[in-house]
Design an enzyme around this catalytic site. Structure first.
Site, PDB file in Angstrom:
ATOM      1  N   SER A 158       0.492  -0.734  -0.245  1.00  0.00           N
ATOM      2  CA  SER A 158       0.184   0.141   0.287  1.00  0.00           C
ATOM      3  C   SER A 158       1.132   1.107  -0.011  1.00  0.00           C
ATOM      4  O   SER A 158       1.567   1.036   0.075  1.00  0.00           O
ATOM      5  CB  SER A 158      -0.529   0.092   1.700  1.00  0.00           C
ATOM      6  OG  SER A 158      -1.315   1.504   1.505  1.00  0.00           O
TER       7      SER A 158
ATOM      8  N   TYR B  15      -0.831  -0.635  10.189  1.00  0.00           N
ATOM      9  CA  TYR B  15      -1.315  -1.279   8.307  1.00  0.00           C
ATOM     10  C   TYR B  15      -0.221  -0.447   7.774  1.00  0.00           C
ATOM     11  O   TYR B  15       0.483  -0.744   7.392  1.00  0.00           O
ATOM     12  CB  TYR B  15      -2.710   0.057   8.940  1.00  0.00           C
ATOM     13  CG  TYR B  15      -2.969  -0.444   6.649  1.00  0.00           C
ATOM     14  CD1 TYR B  15      -3.436  -1.800   7.075  1.00  0.00           C
ATOM     15  CD2 TYR B  15      -2.766   0.136   6.130  1.00  0.00           C
ATOM     16  CE1 TYR B  15      -3.881  -2.455   4.878  1.00  0.00           C
ATOM     17  CE2 TYR B  15      -3.247   0.066   4.549  1.00  0.00           C
ATOM     18  CZ  TYR B  15      -3.223  -1.629   4.600  1.00  0.00           C
ATOM     19  OH  TYR B  15      -3.535  -1.348   2.589  1.00  0.00           O
TER      20      TYR B  15
END
Length: 250
Positions: free
Chosen positions: A146, A159
């Site tokens: 990501s 995350y």
């Protein structure tokens, strides 16, 4: 690498992006192992659709990638079912929206689960497939990270750190698994219609899209097509490609 007739294990293959990846590979004649964590019926439906649409072999496999023994069984079962294993796509992930300043909300339990699924799980899978790909003399691994792994952004600190770790793990595994196996990574920006996005606040989604140069979310099919390119390549390894409509430049 010639893709027709090869076998790919796609973790999270029944998710929003995972399904697009499965279809993109199946169109090239790749047989698909659709790995799921909980949604058995959905994963089996995806496998049936792939088999009927592209005349390839596809099957669903359950696995908790936070469980090392389960990962070893999964890889063994896929190899036994298809006879080989050429491609691993680490798409399975977990996230939960916790604003960065909310350090109390970032509990040890949340941190451990995100790390177990997003970073330790892919590491276990790569280690498990390594001897198979080495023995076959070729292999391709694509990790789905990501843009949160490239800067202090995203749904939570855990995350972002897990995806930063996955990006560097890609580089390290490219070194460890060369020359037989090529390892690359895709870092998508905001993707609509995925389980990860469903955990985000509406204002976070709107803000992310508005901040991009192209004023829209990243495209799942662009990401899936890049997976195919990374499986075909003979000379690119250890690299991370950003697909985010123009937000992060690295």
């Amino acid at each position: 690498m010639e893709l027709r007739g090869t076998v790919a294990l796609v973790t999270g293959g029944n998710g929003g992006l995972g399904q697009r990846i499965c279809h993109a590979l199946a169109r090239e004649g790749v047989h698909i192992a659709v790995m799921y964590a909980k949604s058995r019926d959905q994963a089996e439906s995806v496998a049936r659709e792939l088999a009927s649409s592209y005349q390839i072999n596809a099957a669903a496999f359950a696995c908790d990638i936070a469980d090392g023994a389960a990962v070893d069984r999964l890889v063994g079962d896929v190899k036994a079912h298809f006879g080989r294993l050429d491609i691993l796509v680490n798409d399975a992930a977990y996230n939960i929206a916790i604003p960065f300043p909310d350090l109390d909300g970032l509990t040890q339990e949340v941190w451990d689960k995100i790390m177990a699924v997003n970073l330790t799980g892919p590491m276990r899978l790569m280690k498990a497939v390594a001897p198979i790909m080495k023995a076959q003399g070729r292999g391709r691994i694509v990790n789905i990270a990501s843009v949160a792994g490239l800067g202090p952004t995203g749904s939570s600190i855990a995350y972002a750190v897990s995806k930063a770790g996955l990006i560097h793990l890609t580089r390290c595994m490219a070194v460890a698994m060369a020359p037989e196996t090529i390892v690359n990574c895709i870092a998508p920006g905001l993707l609509e219609g995925t389980r990860a996005t469903s955990n985000l606040r509406a204002e976070h989604i709107e803000r992310s899209a508005a901040a991009s140069l192209l004023k829209k979310p990243a495209d799942k099919d662009d990401c899936a097509d890049m997976v195919v390119t990374m499986c075909r390549t003979e000379t690119m390894t250890g690299q991370t490609i950003v697909i985010d409509s123009g937000r992060v430049f690295h």
